[in-house]
Write a protein that holds these residues in place. Structure first.
Motif, PDB file in Angstrom:
ATOM      1  N   ALA A   1     -29.905   0.455  44.940  1.00 14.02           N
ATOM      2  CA  ALA A   1     -30.343   1.819  44.645  1.00 14.02           C
ATOM      3  C   ALA A   1     -30.500   1.880  43.137  1.00 14.02           C
ATOM      4  O   ALA A   1     -30.014   0.998  42.420  1.00 14.02           O
ATOM      5  CB  ALA A   1     -29.319   2.836  45.149  1.00 14.02           C
ATOM      6  N   PRO A   2     -31.190   2.900  42.604  1.00 12.81           N
ATOM      7  CA  PRO A   2     -31.356   2.982  41.147  1.00 12.81           C
ATOM      8  C   PRO A   2     -30.006   2.949  40.423  1.00 12.81           C
ATOM      9  O   PRO A   2     -29.116   3.745  40.710  1.00 12.81           O
ATOM     10  CB  PRO A   2     -32.063   4.327  40.954  1.00 12.81           C
ATOM     11  CG  PRO A   2     -32.822   4.533  42.224  1.00 12.81           C
ATOM     12  CD  PRO A   2     -31.948   3.960  43.301  1.00 12.81           C
ATOM     13  N   GLY A   3     -29.864   1.995  39.499  1.00 15.26           N
ATOM     14  CA  GLY A   3     -28.628   1.865  38.737  1.00 15.26           C
ATOM     15  C   GLY A   3     -27.450   1.325  39.519  1.00 15.26           C
ATOM     16  O   GLY A   3     -26.317   1.393  39.047  1.00 15.26           O
ATOM     17  N   MET A   4     -27.706   0.755  40.716  1.00 19.34           N
ATOM     18  CA  MET A   4     -26.630   0.250  41.574  1.00 19.34           C
ATOM     19  C   MET A   4     -26.953  -1.173  42.019  1.00 19.34           C
ATOM     20  O   MET A   4     -27.200  -1.439  43.189  1.00 19.34           O
ATOM     21  CB  MET A   4     -26.449   1.153  42.793  1.00 19.34           C
ATOM     22  CG  MET A   4     -26.007   2.558  42.482  1.00 19.34           C
ATOM     23  SD  MET A   4     -24.281   2.648  41.995  1.00 19.34           S
ATOM     24  CE  MET A   4     -23.499   2.291  43.549  1.00 19.34           C
ATOM     25  N   PRO A   5     -26.955  -2.137  41.093  1.00 20.78           N
ATOM     26  CA  PRO A   5     -27.282  -3.507  41.484  1.00 20.78           C
ATOM     27  C   PRO A   5     -26.158  -4.164  42.274  1.00 20.78           C
ATOM     28  O   PRO A   5     -24.978  -3.890  42.054  1.00 20.78           O
ATOM     29  CB  PRO A   5     -27.495  -4.204  40.134  1.00 20.78           C
ATOM     30  CG  PRO A   5     -26.682  -3.421  39.171  1.00 20.78           C
ATOM     31  CD  PRO A   5     -26.719  -2.006  39.654  1.00 20.78           C
ATOM     32  N   VAL A   6     -26.556  -5.040  43.181  1.00 15.81           N
ATOM     33  CA  VAL A   6     -25.617  -5.896  43.905  1.00 15.81           C
ATOM     34  C   VAL A   6     -25.980  -7.336  43.578  1.00 15.81           C
ATOM     35  O   VAL A   6     -27.019  -7.621  42.984  1.00 15.81           O
ATOM     36  CB  VAL A   6     -25.675  -5.647  45.424  1.00 15.81           C
ATOM     37  CG1 VAL A   6     -25.210  -4.238  45.750  1.00 15.81           C
ATOM     38  CG2 VAL A   6     -27.083  -5.892  45.965  1.00 15.81           C
ATOM     39  N   SER A   7     -25.119  -8.267  43.979  1.00 16.25           N
ATOM     40  CA  SER A   7     -25.340  -9.679  43.659  1.00 16.25           C
ATOM     41  C   SER A   7     -25.842 -10.435  44.873  1.00 16.25           C
ATOM     42  O   SER A   7     -25.434 -10.164  46.015  1.00 16.25           O
ATOM     43  CB  SER A   7     -24.033 -10.319  43.173  1.00 16.25           C
ATOM     44  OG  SER A   7     -24.203 -11.710  42.956  1.00 16.25           O
ATOM     45  N   THR A   8     -26.718 -11.385  44.628  1.00 14.21           N
ATOM     46  CA  THR A   8     -27.069 -12.349  45.666  1.00 14.21           C
ATOM     47  C   THR A   8     -25.848 -13.237  45.933  1.00 14.21           C
ATOM     48  O   THR A   8     -24.895 -13.238  45.149  1.00 14.21           O
ATOM     49  CB  THR A   8     -28.240 -13.227  45.208  1.00 14.21           C
ATOM     50  OG1 THR A   8     -27.853 -13.917  43.998  1.00 14.21           O
ATOM     51  CG2 THR A   8     -29.477 -12.394  44.922  1.00 14.21           C
TER      52      THR A   8
ATOM     53  N   ASN B   1     -23.325  -1.824  33.671  1.00 11.94           N
ATOM     54  CA  ASN B   1     -22.812  -0.476  33.965  1.00 11.94           C
ATOM     55  C   ASN B   1     -21.761  -0.493  35.074  1.00 11.94           C
ATOM     56  O   ASN B   1     -21.644   0.471  35.843  1.00 11.94           O
ATOM     57  CB  ASN B   1     -23.965   0.448  34.349  1.00 11.94           C
ATOM     58  CG  ASN B   1     -24.636   0.051  35.661  1.00 11.94           C
ATOM     59  OD1 ASN B   1     -24.639  -1.125  36.020  1.00 11.94           O
ATOM     60  ND2 ASN B   1     -25.207   1.014  36.373  1.00 11.94           N
ATOM     61  N   LEU B   2     -20.976  -1.546  35.173  1.00 19.20           N
ATOM     62  CA  LEU B   2     -19.962  -1.625  36.229  1.00 19.20           C
ATOM     63  C   LEU B   2     -19.004  -0.423  36.251  1.00 19.20           C
ATOM     64  O   LEU B   2     -18.673   0.079  37.334  1.00 19.20           O
ATOM     65  CB  LEU B   2     -19.159  -2.925  36.103  1.00 19.20           C
ATOM     66  CG  LEU B   2     -19.527  -4.056  37.065  1.00 19.20           C
ATOM     67  CD1 LEU B   2     -18.645  -5.275  36.830  1.00 19.20           C
ATOM     68  CD2 LEU B   2     -19.432  -3.619  38.511  1.00 19.20           C
ATOM     69  N   PRO B   3     -18.511   0.057  35.104  1.00 17.35           N
ATOM     70  CA  PRO B   3     -17.639   1.250  35.159  1.00 17.35           C
ATOM     71  C   PRO B   3     -18.335   2.457  35.789  1.00 17.35           C
ATOM     72  O   PRO B   3     -17.714   3.213  36.543  1.00 17.35           O
ATOM     73  CB  PRO B   3     -17.290   1.490  33.689  1.00 17.35           C
ATOM     74  CG  PRO B   3     -17.416   0.148  33.045  1.00 17.35           C
ATOM     75  CD  PRO B   3     -18.584  -0.493  33.735  1.00 17.35           C
TER      76      PRO B   3
END
Length: 295
Positions: A211-218, A236-238
């Motif tokens: 989602a916008p600003g909510m990356p996940v990892s492969t 932006n993890l925090p």
């Protein structure tokens, strides 16, 4: 690539750093703990313990403003590392009004100077790998390294800053007389050109936007054998933790998986990169085989 020369900040403030001057400073240390971490009393280091450990070889340094008020501190206890005396840094805090004035960096430099005066070559501490600013400060700005990962190190914390996640920590080692530490202090952390660096080093994962600003990892690539590898985390993890605890827990799982594997394969986290690309910041842990890392 030549490291960027550290420039004097225009917003530096006048301060004095010295050992605690008396009982009032130990009490101020307790107050600052409450303000910064929002701990309940059970998790605060009390005045009596601060005094006792300071008198038994520990080190309590305060940062004072022009009228002598303490607004930040660094506190460590005497320990050992590889059979030699060391200091283990337990607390480093600065009041909110004095943030962004390089206070924490100057406290660490004063801590280093005092340790070298005492013939102590190493300072260790634990830091939260889910906090990119802390990782950059420890690995990139100070030149420390991390050789071990501890899961839920402190157990449940009363701090609202820690709530919702296990207190996983990377264990930092600051070799005070190493060439890299000297370089970081004198010249600052080098700038990184991602277009070149990402061609030079293999990355063990990729970020994808859920989602916008909510990356996940492969899925992590755990078969890497190169001397140096990169592991990307969201800058932006925090913010992700505040928006979606489930996604933050997934990221903590990725961190556990990566560090459990590679630190167990004779790698260490020896740097933390922050670089801008297409108008946004990207952040990477730099993993390096211990035999290839300059001391």
């Amino acid at each position: 690539m030549s490291p960027a020369v550290r420039r004097k900040k225009r917003d530096e403030i006048k301060m004095t750093i010295s050992p605690f001057r008396g009982l009032t400073d130990y009490k101020s240390c307790v107050d600052i703990q409450r303000e910064v971490w929002r701990f309940e009393d059970i998790d605060i280091y009390p005045t009596g313990m601060l005094i006792a450990t300071d008198q038994c070889g520990g080190l309590a340094l305060g940062a004072y403003n022009s009228i002598g008020e303490m607004f930040g501190f660094a506190y460590s206890v005497l320990s050992t590392e590889d059979g030699k005396l060391a200091q283990h840094s337990l607390l480093l805090a600065v009041r909110q009004a004095y943030r962004n004035f390089n206070v924490a960096f100057r406290l660490k430099l004063a801590q280093r100077k005092e340790c070298l005066k005492r013939k102590i070559p190493t300072i260790t501490w634990a830091f939260d790998p889910m906090q990119p600013l802390n990782a950059y400060f420890t690995l990139g700005k100070l030149g420390a390294t991390a050789h071990a990962y501890a899961e839920d190190f402190y157990g449940e914390s009363s701090s609202v800053l820690h709530r919702g996640l296990p207190t996983d920590r990377l264990m930092a080692r600051w070799n005070l007389e190493s060439d890299r530490v000297e370089q970081c202090i004198e010249m600052g952390s080098p700038r990184h050109d991602l277009r070149k660096e990402l061609k030079r080093y293999k990355v063990i994962n990729r970020l994808e936007d859920a989602a916008p600003g909510m990356p996940v990892s492969t899925p992590l690539r755990l078969t890497g054998t190169d001397d140096r590898l990169l592991f990307e985390i969201p800058y932006n993890l925090p913010e992700i933790k505040n928006r979606n605890l489930g996604t933050a827990l997934e990221w903590q799982g990725k961190l556990r998986q990566a560090f459990r594997h590679y630190l167990g394969k004779d790698y260490a986290a020896t740097d933390f990169w922050v670089a801008e690309e297409d108008g946004h910041l990207r952040a990477f842990y730099f993993l390096e085989k211990k035999s290839k890392h300059p001391r």
